[in-house]
Write an enzyme that holds these catalytic residues in place. Structure first.
Site, PDB file in Angstrom:
ATOM      1  N   GLY A  45      42.187  31.987  27.465  1.00  0.00           N
ATOM      2  CA  GLY A  45      41.233  32.669  28.336  1.00  0.00           C
ATOM      3  C   GLY A  45      41.923  33.542  29.365  1.00  0.00           C
ATOM      4  N   ASP A  46      41.142  34.349  30.033  1.00  0.00           N
ATOM      5  CA  ASP A  46      41.582  35.159  31.187  1.00  0.00           C
ATOM      6  C   ASP A  46      40.276  35.552  31.887  1.00  0.00           C
ATOM      7  OD1 ASP A  46      44.062  36.632  32.398  1.00  0.00           O
ATOM      8  OD2 ASP A  46      42.561  38.195  32.279  1.00  0.00           O
ATOM      9  N   ASN A  96      38.181  30.781  37.870  1.00  0.00           N
ATOM     10  CA  ASN A  96      38.969  29.609  37.470  1.00  0.00           C
ATOM     11  C   ASN A  96      40.206  29.393  38.348  1.00  0.00           C
ATOM     12  OD1 ASN A  96      41.507  28.820  35.510  1.00  0.00           O
ATOM     13  ND2 ASN A  96      39.736  27.517  35.194  1.00  0.00           N
ATOM     14  N   SER A 117      48.929  25.617  28.430  1.00  0.00           N
ATOM     15  CA  SER A 117      48.467  26.019  27.096  1.00  0.00           C
ATOM     16  C   SER A 117      49.511  25.626  26.050  1.00  0.00           C
ATOM     17  CB  SER A 117      48.245  27.531  27.031  1.00  0.00           C
ATOM     18  OG  SER A 117      46.983  27.864  27.563  1.00  0.00           O
ATOM     19  N   GLN A 151      53.497  39.020  30.480  1.00  0.00           N
ATOM     20  CA  GLN A 151      53.438  37.718  29.811  1.00  0.00           C
ATOM     21  C   GLN A 151      54.769  37.344  29.152  1.00  0.00           C
ATOM     22  OE1 GLN A 151      49.886  36.448  29.697  1.00  0.00           O
ATOM     23  NE2 GLN A 151      50.972  34.514  29.564  1.00  0.00           N
ATOM     24  N   THR A 171      46.213  26.646  36.105  1.00  0.00           N
ATOM     25  CA  THR A 171      46.768  27.835  36.785  1.00  0.00           C
ATOM     26  C   THR A 171      46.678  27.673  38.298  1.00  0.00           C
ATOM     27  OG1 THR A 171      46.037  29.151  34.899  1.00  0.00           O
ATOM     28  CG2 THR A 171      46.752  30.348  36.848  1.00  0.00           C
ATOM     29  N   LYS A 213      48.712  39.689  24.636  1.00  0.00           N
ATOM     30  CA  LYS A 213      47.489  39.700  25.456  1.00  0.00           C
ATOM     31  C   LYS A 213      46.422  40.460  24.684  1.00  0.00           C
ATOM     32  CE  LYS A 213      45.927  38.470  29.553  1.00  0.00           C
ATOM     33  NZ  LYS A 213      46.273  37.323  30.409  1.00  0.00           N
TER      34      LYS A 213
HETATM   35  P1  NDP Z   1      37.663  34.477  36.268  1.00  0.00           P
HETATM   36  O1  NDP Z   1      36.908  35.414  35.415  1.00  0.00           O
HETATM   37  O2  NDP Z   1      37.395  33.036  36.179  1.00  0.00           O
HETATM   38  O3  NDP Z   1      37.512  34.905  37.804  1.00  0.00           O
HETATM   39  C1  NDP Z   1      37.905  36.168  38.238  1.00  0.00           C
HETATM   40  C2  NDP Z   1      37.543  36.285  39.713  1.00  0.00           C
HETATM   41  O4  NDP Z   1      38.066  37.514  40.228  1.00  0.00           O
HETATM   42  C3  NDP Z   1      36.045  36.330  39.953  1.00  0.00           C
HETATM   43  O5  NDP Z   1      35.756  35.828  41.226  1.00  0.00           O
HETATM   44  C4  NDP Z   1      35.778  37.849  39.887  1.00  0.00           C
HETATM   45  O6  NDP Z   1      34.591  38.246  40.573  1.00  0.00           O
HETATM   46  C5  NDP Z   1      36.991  38.404  40.569  1.00  0.00           C
HETATM   47  N1  NDP Z   1      37.262  39.751  40.043  1.00  0.00           N
HETATM   48  C6  NDP Z   1      37.476  40.087  38.744  1.00  0.00           C
HETATM   49  N2  NDP Z   1      37.649  41.413  38.628  1.00  0.00           N
HETATM   50  C7  NDP Z   1      37.543  41.897  39.869  1.00  0.00           C
HETATM   51  C8  NDP Z   1      37.639  43.201  40.401  1.00  0.00           C
HETATM   52  N3  NDP Z   1      37.869  44.275  39.611  1.00  0.00           N
HETATM   53  N4  NDP Z   1      37.488  43.353  41.743  1.00  0.00           N
HETATM   54  C9  NDP Z   1      37.258  42.277  42.541  1.00  0.00           C
HETATM   55  N5  NDP Z   1      37.153  41.005  42.088  1.00  0.00           N
HETATM   56  C10 NDP Z   1      37.302  40.837  40.767  1.00  0.00           C
HETATM   57  O7  NDP Z   1      39.210  34.789  35.970  1.00  0.00           O
HETATM   58  P2  NDP Z   1      40.474  33.897  36.268  1.00  0.00           P
HETATM   59  O8  NDP Z   1      40.277  33.136  37.531  1.00  0.00           O
HETATM   60  O9  NDP Z   1      40.848  33.200  35.037  1.00  0.00           O
HETATM   61  O10 NDP Z   1      41.599  35.024  36.496  1.00  0.00           O
HETATM   62  C11 NDP Z   1      41.889  35.576  37.774  1.00  0.00           C
HETATM   63  C12 NDP Z   1      43.260  36.222  37.734  1.00  0.00           C
HETATM   64  O11 NDP Z   1      44.241  35.234  37.398  1.00  0.00           O
HETATM   65  C13 NDP Z   1      43.442  37.340  36.720  1.00  0.00           C
HETATM   66  O12 NDP Z   1      44.342  38.300  37.236  1.00  0.00           O
HETATM   67  C14 NDP Z   1      44.072  36.625  35.544  1.00  0.00           C
HETATM   68  O13 NDP Z   1      44.805  37.520  34.714  1.00  0.00           O
HETATM   69  C15 NDP Z   1      44.998  35.687  36.285  1.00  0.00           C
HETATM   70  N6  NDP Z   1      45.449  34.534  35.510  1.00  0.00           N
HETATM   71  C16 NDP Z   1      44.560  33.657  34.939  1.00  0.00           C
HETATM   72  C17 NDP Z   1      44.999  32.569  34.231  1.00  0.00           C
HETATM   73  C18 NDP Z   1      44.066  31.552  33.676  1.00  0.00           C
HETATM   74  O14 NDP Z   1      44.570  30.519  33.175  1.00  0.00           O
HETATM   75  N7  NDP Z   1      42.760  31.713  33.769  1.00  0.00           N
HETATM   76  C19 NDP Z   1      46.448  32.368  33.988  1.00  0.00           C
HETATM   77  C20 NDP Z   1      47.299  33.269  34.714  1.00  0.00           C
HETATM   78  C21 NDP Z   1      46.791  34.330  35.401  1.00  0.00           C
HETATM   79  P3  NDP Z   1      33.265  38.605  39.703  1.00  0.00           P
HETATM   80  O15 NDP Z   1      32.791  37.307  39.156  1.00  0.00           O
HETATM   81  O16 NDP Z   1      32.358  39.227  40.693  1.00  0.00           O
HETATM   82  O17 NDP Z   1      33.731  39.567  38.643  1.00  0.00           O
END
Ligand code: NDP
Length: 443
Positions: free
Chosen positions: A164-165, A239, A375, A110, A208, A125
């Protein structure tokens, strides 16, 4: 032995049980060799030793009561990594896999990501090993209130602004904000990703995913290519994945697959995003349910999404979800661009396969910086007691992503690594933070 290697060896010795943090630090520090060698001032001021040591790490107990009256205890974390260029800024992750090492890897990344956005935000974080999946709204609220009951004393609009994350969306931010306000009696921009009725920014939800596609679009344009007509595979269905799909489709791309932690769907006719949004955002269901409504699509249990042939791959789920074998398969099947929506989704081996094969590769800290950049725009709106239109925020986001691409590309070129955006993003992000740390003295 080089200065970089010395720092890494010491880091590995000191943090043996934090493999993700070691991986992230190794990736960044080794790519900084050229800038470190050209600038002895960084070694003289022990900049790398200071960068890999968080300024502050907070670990706390989070007790809460479930719907049956049973008491549970989770561990809460906030790692305030580096505040050289602004207040700590970074998301909160709620997932059973979360450890201190996970939060340190994310916080470390980050620092450079936030620097790349060009905005005055430091790196931090946090999160917990709490699993929101399958919990009732009341249970999630109980957890969030307990989490904030400790966290509130460490954060603030000019100190540390979480967002969020994974596992933290609008619902969780709402509960966290409510508890912060109740404990402090302050209505201030202390969290981002807030609801629109209490200080949230338009386009933050989309930021994002949209930003990822803006970065990809710029990287492709710079190489005489475009998204239109290309077959795209995206992992995850949260997301980031949902809004990357939306923008890719708007630009004429054909997204054929999405996944979650249980399996993946392949829809050769193109993913119907309305169905995915309803299943994931409204019903909080599984991606497997998609095929009930679209019988020409196929659902497969488990990993394996990277075996689907595509032109562009966008890993948007989680760290280390794409390994060396997956990368080789993608290359064999003709992928020409990869951009990371998730944080560190490609292993170091996978990244090297992409770079060795001259695949256009956008690393997460550059390609997914649109979320934190927006953000920071939310913080600006809160500070000015105002709110901007969707179009205003989206245009600013677009400009920021183009600048991130250009800066990473220019830094790569400057040090003789043309088109290596891993090296370029790390150097561009590092230089601003390191020079600021020099200016601020030993602190
Ligand atoms: P969400 O919780 O909205 O979605 C995460 C997605 O990834 C879900 O489909 C989830 O499936 C899947 N997932 C999570 N963990 C695992 C795992 N161990 N193995 C396989 N699939 C997995 O999170 P976001 O979309 O916000 O975040 C996704 C990624 O993007 C992360 O790495 C986050 O750090 C990164 N990110 C997010 C930002 C944001 O603004 N939200 C900003 C920058 C980066 P299931 O529902 O089955 O767990």
């Amino acid at each position: 032995m080089s200065y970089v290697q010395n720092v890494l060896d010491h880091l590995i010795q000191k943090n043996p049980s934090q493999p993700e943090f070691i991986q992230a630090a190794t990736e960044v520090l080794t790519s900084l060799e050229p800038v470190i060698q050209a600038n002895p001032k960084y070694e003289e001021a022990a900049i790398l030793e200071r960068l890999v040591e968080p300024e502050r790490q907070i670990i706390f107990r989070v007790p809460w009561v479930d719907d049956h009256g049973k008491v549970h205890v989770n561990t809460g974390y906030r790692v305030q990594f580096n505040s050289a260029i602004g207040p700590y800024k970074g998301g909160l992750r709620l997932h059973p896999s979360v450890t201190l090492g996970t939060i340190k890897f994310l916080g470390f990344e980050q620092i450079f990501k936030n620097s790349l956005t060009g905005q005055p935000i430091g790196g931090g974080k946090g999160g917990s090993d709490f699993d929101p999946k399958g919990k009732s709204d009341r249970e999630v609220m109980a957890f969030c209130q307990s989490f904030m009951t400790e966290l509130f004393r460490h954060i603030g609009a000019t100190t540390d602004v979480p967002a969020g994350d994974i596992g933290v969306g609008g619902r969780e931010i709402g509960y966290l904000y409510g508890q912060y306000k109740r404990l402090t009696n302050h209505f201030e921009g202390v969290l981002t990703g807030k609801g629109l009725t209490y200080g949230g920014s338009l386009a933050r939800t989309e930021a994002t995913g949209y930003g990822l596609i803006y970065f990809l679009d710029e990287m492709l344009k710079d190489h005489g290519k475009s998204i239109a007509g290309k077959t795209i595979v995206i992992s995850g269905s949260g997301n980031v994945a949902i809004y990357a799909t939306e923008k890719a489709q708007q630009l004429g791309g054909k997204v054929v697959a999405l996944s979650d932690s249980t399996g993946y769907v392949y829809d050769p006719d193109g993913i119907k995003l309305d169905t995915v949004k309803r299943i994931k955002e409204v019903e909080r269901g599984r991606i497997s349910e998609y095929v009930k409504e679209h019988p020409t699509a196929k659902y497969t249990d488990g990993k394996g999404i990277w075996s689907i042939p595509c032109d562009i791959a966008l890993p948007c789920a989680t760290q280390n979800e794409l390994d060396e074998a997956d990368a080789k398969m993608l290359v064999k099947n003709g992928v020409f661009a990869v951009a990371e929506g998730a944080n560190m989704p490609s292993t170091i081996g996978a990244t090297n396969v992409f770079l060795d094969n001259k695949i256009l590769f956008g690393p997460g800290k550059a390609a997914n910086a649109g979320g934190v950049a927006t953000s920071a725009l939310e913080m600006s709106q809160n500070a000015g007691m105002t709110s901007w239109s969707f179009e205003t925020v989206d245009n600013k986001l677009h400009d920021i992503m183009i600048n991130i691409y250009k800066n990473a590309s220019a830094a790569a070129k400057q040090y003789g690594y043309t088109d290596n955006f891993v090296v370029g993003a790390n150097i561009a992000g590092f230089t601003k933070v390191a020079d600021t740390m020099l200016a601020q003295g030993v602190c």
